[in-house]
Design an enzyme around this catalytic site. Structure first.
Site, PDB file in Angstrom:
ATOM      1  N   LYS A 316       0.806  -1.232   0.000  1.00 37.46           N
ATOM      2  CA  LYS A 316       0.000   0.000   0.000  1.00 37.46           C
ATOM      3  C   LYS A 316       0.836   1.278   0.000  1.00 37.46           C
ATOM      4  O   LYS A 316       0.408   2.287  -0.533  1.00 37.46           O
ATOM      5  CB  LYS A 316      -0.947   0.019   1.202  1.00 37.46           C
ATOM      6  CG  LYS A 316      -2.137  -0.911   1.055  1.00 37.46           C
ATOM      7  CD  LYS A 316      -3.066  -0.759   2.243  1.00 37.46           C
ATOM      8  CE  LYS A 316      -4.349  -1.533   2.060  1.00 37.46           C
ATOM      9  NZ  LYS A 316      -5.352  -1.199   3.063  1.00 37.46           N
ATOM     10  N   ASP A 352     -10.634   2.949   1.262  1.00 39.62           N
ATOM     11  CA  ASP A 352     -10.919   2.531   2.646  1.00 39.62           C
ATOM     12  C   ASP A 352     -11.676   3.620   3.406  1.00 39.62           C
ATOM     13  O   ASP A 352     -12.532   3.330   4.244  1.00 39.62           O
ATOM     14  CB  ASP A 352      -9.621   2.185   3.398  1.00 39.62           C
ATOM     15  CG  ASP A 352      -9.101   0.805   3.020  1.00 39.62           C
ATOM     16  OD1 ASP A 352      -9.901  -0.011   2.524  1.00 39.62           O
ATOM     17  OD2 ASP A 352      -7.893   0.555   3.208  1.00 39.62           O
TER      18      ASP A 352
END
Ligand code: NAP
Length: 514
Positions: A316, A352
């Protein structure tokens, strides 16, 4: 260039999913064969799984079964040193093929001859006509650089088809398998597959790129090689026979990736939306090499219609400097979980925040609410950012107070020790893995007593769907929200970014629950 083989059975111009039979007892072997006939285009009889006595028992019933099911058969007798189950010398393998009863030989659609066996018959009449023979080579250690030369040598035998199956130690090994498939397109038909999870993309995509056949296990545990998906996954989840070179490719890059639910959610969604595409689990070790060789349109070595990726642990942060553009939310929380391939550019996003906040916003307005966030890791970071944007008053509770303080400082929040929480919040959001299956299932980070004055408890843990925290919260009279809502909302946002269409939410929910 080796001679093109004589035209093979018309069956072999189709895309085939082959189901290997790997039972050891004759009755179970025959039962599996009958079960495989429902979904297989061709069934591989792995005769090396059976003893000689069991061969006789199976052979006695085979002609009648073939007449009943009409499914073509591939016969294989693999010696142990080439990945098989029996210790067999070359002489014993030759003798076995030469002594097949005529009624059994008549049921053969294809026969797998390992390279050494095919070579041993090159100068004499083969026990099976060459137009039915696959010349095969397996490497359970790795994928060598000389696959094209190896293909050439095998194609020079009189066999009609060449099969190469090699272990992929990293996803980069798939490139050589895709390359040899490309090379074979104007030559002899090829089967080329990568074993182990990093090779999965070859098992799913090889048919769409011109390979003849891919293998799918009848059920989990019945695989004939590492990393072999089930026939149900190949046909229903990945729809391998419908895919073409033009199909849109999506996937999730991570390590480990085997447990990811994303393929189970995104593939049915693509299907429901009528999109010609597939979503792959991509076991990726090196971030930069993967982006260079598979993803970036300027540098990638694989010609595929890649449209987007989910990004998970440990990539990420590492993908960020490799992208052309990063949106403000991903920039602010310092992590990308979504890549969109747009013409020749890579754009990074983080869904997210949207995923965590959207289900919460649907239940109540968090503006001015006192929110206790438990944990100070990656998901707490996304939640804190989303809450700060919406004007909530956030306190971070973590077992490591220093981590809580450092995260709180970034997002204008306060920090406290996890065990100091005594109900002083309107909303509690669990961003720790406490209660998660395989971690601490059945454990609640807070007691009902501590939740007495809390209005809503949101648990990001989604497996199990009903966590101990949610049960405790319900007992304390709180409203609850489970982690599946976030899982689905962030996936739906990814779907929208990649396809510019609204995601089929109901389909995603149903898939997330399975
Ligand atoms: P992470 O980055 O590893 O952070 C986990 C946090 O929990 C850290 O602060 C960690 O503390 C703390 N923690 C770990 N074990 C603990 C324990 N036994 N007691 C108290 N605190 C503990 O993980 P993450 O990515 O934030 O994920 C956290 C959870 O959220 C996972 O269960 C994950 O599955 C779930 N999640 C769900 C979704 C969804 O879509 N629903 C999305 C993301 C995450 P230390 O730093 O001291 O280790």
């Amino acid at each position: 260039m080796p001679p093109l083989s004589a035209p093979v059975d018309p069956l072999l111009t189709r895309k085939l999913v082959c189901v290997p039979i790997t039972e050891r007892e004759p009755a179970a072997f025959l039962a599996a064969l009958a079960a495989a006939a429902v979904s297989a285009d061709i069934i591989e009889l792995r005769l090396d799984y059976l003893s000689d006595a069991a061969h006789a028992e199976v052979f006695a019933q085979l002609p009648a079964l073939v007449a009943q099911y009409h499914t073509p058969l591939l016969f294989t007798l693999r010696p142990r040193e080439q990945g098989g189950q029996r210790d067999l010398s070359l002489g014993e393998r030759r003798a076995c093929w030469q002594s097949l009863p005529a009624a059994v030989a008549a049921t053969i659609t294809l026969a797998d001859f390992e390279f050494d066996l095919a070579a041993s018959f090159a100068a004499e009449p083969p026990p099976v006509p060459w137009e039915k023979v696959i010349c095969s080579w397996h490497n359970f250690e790795g994928t060598p650089d000389d696959l094209i030369q190896r293909y050439e040598r095998m194609a020079a035998t009189p066999a009609a088809i060449v099969k190469l199956a090699t272990k992929c130690n990293c996803i980069g090994d798939c490139l050589r398998l895709f390359e040899v498939i490309e090379y074979a397109q104007s030559r002899k038909p090829i089967i080329a597959l990568g074993m182990s999870l990093p090779g999965l993309s070859t098992r799913v995509l090889s048919l769409s790129r011109g390979a003849l056949l891919t293998f799918g296990a009848l059920q989990p545990g019945a695989e004939s090689a590492p990393g072999q998906p089930t026939v149900a996954d190949l046909n229903q989840l990945y729809r391998v026979k419908q895919l073409t070179r033009a199909s849109q490719i999506f996937g999730v890059m991570g390590q480990p990736i085997g447990h990811s639910r994303s393929p189970l959610i995104h593939n049915p969604a693509l299907q429901a939306a009528g999109i010609d595409g597939v979503y792959l689990p991509l076991e990726v070790d090196g971030t930069a090499a993967f982006i260079r060789d598979f993803v970036h349109p300027h540098t990638r070595k694989l010609g595929w219609n890649l449209r987007g990726l989910s990004v998970t642990i440990p990539h990420k942060l590492a993908v960020m400097p490799l992208l052309d553009e990063i949106d403000a939310t991903a920039q602010a929380i310092g992590a990308v979980n979504t890549i969109v391939v747009e013409s020749d550019r890579l754009r990074g996003f983080n869904t997210d925040v949207h995923g965590a906040m959207q289900p919460l916003n649907e239940l109540l307005d968090v503006r001015g609410a006192r929110v206790a966030v438990l944990g100070a890791g990656g998901s707490a970071r996304a939640v804190c950012y989303g809450l700060q944007q919406r004007g909530a008053a956030v306190t971070l509770y973590a077992r490591d107070l220093r981590k809580a303080q450092s995260l709180a400082a970034e997002f204008n929040a306060t920090a406290a020790a996890l065990d100091s929480f005594h109900g002083q919040a309107d909303i509690v959001i669990n961003c720790t893995p406490l209660g998660m299956k395989g971690h601490s299932e059945g454990t609640s980070p807070l007691t009902a007593e501590r939740l007495r004055d809390v209005r809503l408890v949101y648990d990001l843990v989604y497996n199990p769907e009903q966590t101990a925290l949610l049960q405790t919260a319900q007992a304390a009279g709180c409203q609850t929200l489970g982690g599946l809502a976030m899982l689905v909302a962030q996936a739906a946002e990814q779907f929208r970014l990649w396809t510019h269409q609204a995601a089929p939410i109901d389909v995603m929910w149903q898939a997330a629950r399975t």
